[in-house]
Design a protein around this motif. Structure first.
Motif, PDB file in Angstrom:
ATOM      1  N   SER A  72       0.833  -1.203   0.000  1.00  0.00           N
ATOM      2  CA  SER A  72       0.000   0.000   0.000  1.00  0.00           C
ATOM      3  C   SER A  72       0.867   1.252   0.000  1.00  0.00           C
ATOM      4  O   SER A  72       0.610   2.215  -0.729  1.00  0.00           O
ATOM      5  CB  SER A  72      -0.920  -0.004   1.230  1.00  0.00           C
ATOM      6  OG  SER A  72      -1.760  -1.132   1.225  1.00  0.00           O
ATOM      7  N   PHE A  73       1.921   1.221   0.807  1.00  0.00           N
ATOM      8  CA  PHE A  73       2.836   2.357   0.864  1.00  0.00           C
ATOM      9  C   PHE A  73       3.498   2.581  -0.481  1.00  0.00           C
ATOM     10  O   PHE A  73       3.617   3.716  -0.954  1.00  0.00           O
ATOM     11  CB  PHE A  73       3.897   2.097   1.933  1.00  0.00           C
ATOM     12  CG  PHE A  73       4.992   3.133   1.961  1.00  0.00           C
ATOM     13  CD1 PHE A  73       4.778   4.374   2.499  1.00  0.00           C
ATOM     14  CD2 PHE A  73       6.244   2.839   1.440  1.00  0.00           C
ATOM     15  CE1 PHE A  73       5.779   5.332   2.521  1.00  0.00           C
ATOM     16  CE2 PHE A  73       7.258   3.771   1.461  1.00  0.00           C
ATOM     17  CZ  PHE A  73       7.021   5.028   2.002  1.00  0.00           C
ATOM     18  N   SER A 115       2.388   1.892  -3.392  1.00  0.00           N
ATOM     19  CA  SER A 115       1.449   2.454  -4.357  1.00  0.00           C
ATOM     20  C   SER A 115       1.293   3.960  -4.155  1.00  0.00           C
ATOM     21  O   SER A 115       1.032   4.704  -5.108  1.00  0.00           O
ATOM     22  CB  SER A 115       0.083   1.761  -4.244  1.00  0.00           C
ATOM     23  OG  SER A 115      -0.535   2.045  -3.007  1.00  0.00           O
ATOM     24  N   VAL A 116       1.477   4.422  -2.915  1.00  0.00           N
ATOM     25  CA  VAL A 116       1.422   5.849  -2.629  1.00  0.00           C
ATOM     26  C   VAL A 116       2.678   6.545  -3.140  1.00  0.00           C
ATOM     27  O   VAL A 116       2.640   7.632  -3.705  1.00  0.00           O
ATOM     28  CB  VAL A 116       1.250   6.091  -1.113  1.00  0.00           C
ATOM     29  CG1 VAL A 116       1.342   7.580  -0.792  1.00  0.00           C
ATOM     30  CG2 VAL A 116      -0.084   5.540  -0.639  1.00  0.00           C
ATOM     31  N   VAL A 117       3.820   5.907  -2.936  1.00  0.00           N
ATOM     32  CA  VAL A 117       5.102   6.497  -3.317  1.00  0.00           C
ATOM     33  C   VAL A 117       5.329   6.461  -4.825  1.00  0.00           C
ATOM     34  O   VAL A 117       5.943   7.372  -5.398  1.00  0.00           O
ATOM     35  CB  VAL A 117       6.256   5.745  -2.604  1.00  0.00           C
ATOM     36  CG1 VAL A 117       7.607   6.227  -3.116  1.00  0.00           C
ATOM     37  CG2 VAL A 117       6.162   5.943  -1.103  1.00  0.00           C
ATOM     38  N   LYS A 118       4.820   5.451  -5.481  1.00  0.00           N
ATOM     39  CA  LYS A 118       5.134   5.192  -6.890  1.00  0.00           C
ATOM     40  C   LYS A 118       4.988   6.396  -7.810  1.00  0.00           C
ATOM     41  O   LYS A 118       5.851   6.626  -8.662  1.00  0.00           O
ATOM     42  CB  LYS A 118       4.293   4.019  -7.387  1.00  0.00           C
ATOM     43  CG  LYS A 118       4.705   3.509  -8.764  1.00  0.00           C
ATOM     44  CD  LYS A 118       3.927   2.239  -9.115  1.00  0.00           C
ATOM     45  CE  LYS A 118       4.308   1.724 -10.497  1.00  0.00           C
ATOM     46  NZ  LYS A 118       3.568   0.489 -10.841  1.00  0.00           N
ATOM     47  N   LEU A 149       4.355  12.748   2.178  1.00  0.00           N
ATOM     48  CA  LEU A 149       3.359  11.717   1.935  1.00  0.00           C
ATOM     49  C   LEU A 149       2.360  11.666   3.081  1.00  0.00           C
ATOM     50  O   LEU A 149       2.716  11.827   4.246  1.00  0.00           O
ATOM     51  CB  LEU A 149       4.040  10.350   1.801  1.00  0.00           C
ATOM     52  CG  LEU A 149       5.082  10.256   0.694  1.00  0.00           C
ATOM     53  CD1 LEU A 149       5.770   8.912   0.767  1.00  0.00           C
ATOM     54  CD2 LEU A 149       4.434  10.445  -0.663  1.00  0.00           C
ATOM     55  N   ASP A 150       1.121  11.435   2.737  1.00  0.00           N
ATOM     56  CA  ASP A 150       0.076  11.339   3.745  1.00  0.00           C
ATOM     57  C   ASP A 150       0.007   9.903   4.238  1.00  0.00           C
ATOM     58  O   ASP A 150      -0.830   9.108   3.815  1.00  0.00           O
ATOM     59  CB  ASP A 150      -1.265  11.758   3.144  1.00  0.00           C
ATOM     60  CG  ASP A 150      -2.379  11.753   4.181  1.00  0.00           C
ATOM     61  OD1 ASP A 150      -2.053  11.734   5.381  1.00  0.00           O
ATOM     62  OD2 ASP A 150      -3.567  11.760   3.780  1.00  0.00           O
ATOM     63  N   ILE A 151       0.926   9.593   5.156  1.00  0.00           N
ATOM     64  CA  ILE A 151       1.032   8.222   5.656  1.00  0.00           C
ATOM     65  C   ILE A 151       0.758   8.215   7.151  1.00  0.00           C
ATOM     66  O   ILE A 151       1.354   8.972   7.916  1.00  0.00           O
ATOM     67  CB  ILE A 151       2.424   7.644   5.365  1.00  0.00           C
ATOM     68  CG1 ILE A 151       2.626   7.594   3.857  1.00  0.00           C
ATOM     69  CG2 ILE A 151       2.586   6.279   5.983  1.00  0.00           C
ATOM     70  CD1 ILE A 151       3.982   7.094   3.478  1.00  0.00           C
ATOM     71  N   GLU A 152      -0.121   7.358   7.557  1.00  0.00           N
ATOM     72  CA  GLU A 152      -0.511   7.276   8.953  1.00  0.00           C
ATOM     73  C   GLU A 152       0.631   6.749   9.797  1.00  0.00           C
ATOM     74  O   GLU A 152       1.381   5.873   9.394  1.00  0.00           O
ATOM     75  CB  GLU A 152      -1.715   6.338   9.073  1.00  0.00           C
ATOM     76  CG  GLU A 152      -2.256   6.203  10.487  1.00  0.00           C
ATOM     77  CD  GLU A 152      -3.409   5.236  10.534  1.00  0.00           C
ATOM     78  OE1 GLU A 152      -3.922   4.989  11.641  1.00  0.00           O
ATOM     79  OE2 GLU A 152      -3.797   4.717   9.460  1.00  0.00           O
TER      80      GLU A 152
END
Length: 352
Positions: free
Chosen positions: A193-194, A196-199, A305-308
């Motif tokens: 999931s991470f 896919s956010v960074v890609k 990045l909007d990462i929890e």
């Protein structure tokens, strides 16, 4: 073959070897006179790595290299010895494997779940030591290494944001274009999931280096078989080699490598008029060229990045690449065979 943008159509035209060398010469001229270890470090191959990392953008590459050279002068990574980091290595959380991949590249095994200390400085120093050792052991025809990252025992709360950020900064800025392939072995689903956010922030050459591999997946087995000789690969990664990490044996290997490291730097530098204080002053005094700021010259970082985060303030997903990350979405320079044999499909024009 490298490439350059061609007008408004954003097409890319290959750079000829002569054009590449001209870029290298231009970057060297920007640096000014260097001596000692800095001169030894700034080979044509090294300058080319910084230029490739910034897609041959001279201003970006000069800024990046200047900061890396200052770091090397202050941190002295080539002077770290086994005795300085042996306590960090006891659990085998990072070590250089005694085998290489099918391209002859150094393999660094990383086991973040085996963390055994709380000192951020010690952890960073050991990582730097391992990176320097991996580079030292690269064959003459390779500039890149392989990371085998085993997530056995890993928990997100065990990784601090501070260490993660500093790790990313050093790997991105001081070891550009050194990563050829990163295999994430049995990673938690959160990593996918991470990623896919960074890609979207990564160039194709960067995200193609990362492979998610699962021990019970047949396609993953194919990836490992194409990258490694299974007779040499450790059982922990699906291979047939029963060897396990032994810190005493590993320490002996590293002490031998420490001698090679000293020989590499000291014997070569002795002919390059090395004087550390003079070297530092010369570099800092003659490298005040303005590199300015560039809105497109931003590395991916955790703040962007909007990462929890979990209750301990630790990111639930952390992944960084030693290749420099560029936020320009349309920068996808074509690359040459030497730089990235990561492509596991049959191809004679792999890239990095």
């Amino acid at each position: 073959m490298m490439s350059k943008k061609n007008g408004a159509k954003s097409q890319e035209t290959p750079l000829s070897p002569a054009e590449e060398q001209a870029k290298i010469n231009e970057l060297r001229a920007l640096l000014g006179p260097l001596t000692g270890k800095l001169l030894l470090y700034c080979s044509d191959a090294s300058l080319a790595r910084y230029l490739r990392a910034r897609n041959w953008n001279m201003k970006k590459a000069a800024k990046m290299l200047k900061e890396a050279l200052k770091w090397r002068l202050e941190y002295k990574p080539e002077e770290i010895r086994w005795e300085d980091v042996a306590h960090e290595a006891e659990t085998g959380k990072i070590y250089r494997a005694n085998y290489v991949d099918k391209y002859g590249r150094t393999v660094l095994v990383m086991r973040p779940g085996f963390q055994n200390t709380s000192s951020s400085k010690g952890q960073i120093k050991y990582l730097v030591y391992c990176m320097e050792n991996a580079v030292l052991n690269l064959p003459p025809d390779q500039e890149q290494m392989v990371w085998l990252i085993d997530f056995k025992g890993w928990k997100a709360g065990a990784i601090s944001v501070k260490v993660t950020r500093e790790t990313a900064r050093i790997l991105q800025g001081c070891y550009p274009e050194r990563l050829g392939l990163a295999i994430l072995y049995n990673p938690p689903k959160i990593f996918e999931s991470f990623f896919s956010v960074v890609k979207p922030f990564l160039e194709p050459k960067t995200y193609r280096k990362v492979k998610f591999v699962y021990s019970k997946d047949l396609e993953s087995r194919r990836i490992m078989e194409e990258a490694f000789d299974m007779d040499k690969l450790e059982c922990a990664f699906g291979g047939l080699n029963p060897i396990e990490f032994n810190v005493v044996d590993y320490g002996q290997r590293m002490k031998e490598d420490d001698n090679k490291m000293a020989l590499h730097w000291n014997s070569s530098v002795s002919t390059l008029s090395s004087n550390n204080s003079a070297e530092t002053k010369s570099f800092l005094d003659t490298n005040n060229f303005e590199v300015g700021s560039d809105s497109s010259d931003k590395d991916v970082n955790l703040e962007s990045l909007d990462i929890e985060s979990d209750s301990d303030g630790c990111p639930k997903a952390v992944l960084q690449d030693s290749s420099c990350l560029d936020s320009d979405p349309d920068t996808s320079a074509k690359m040459n065979k030497k730089d990235d044999p990561v492509k596991l499909e049959s191809s004679s024009n792999s890239s990095a």
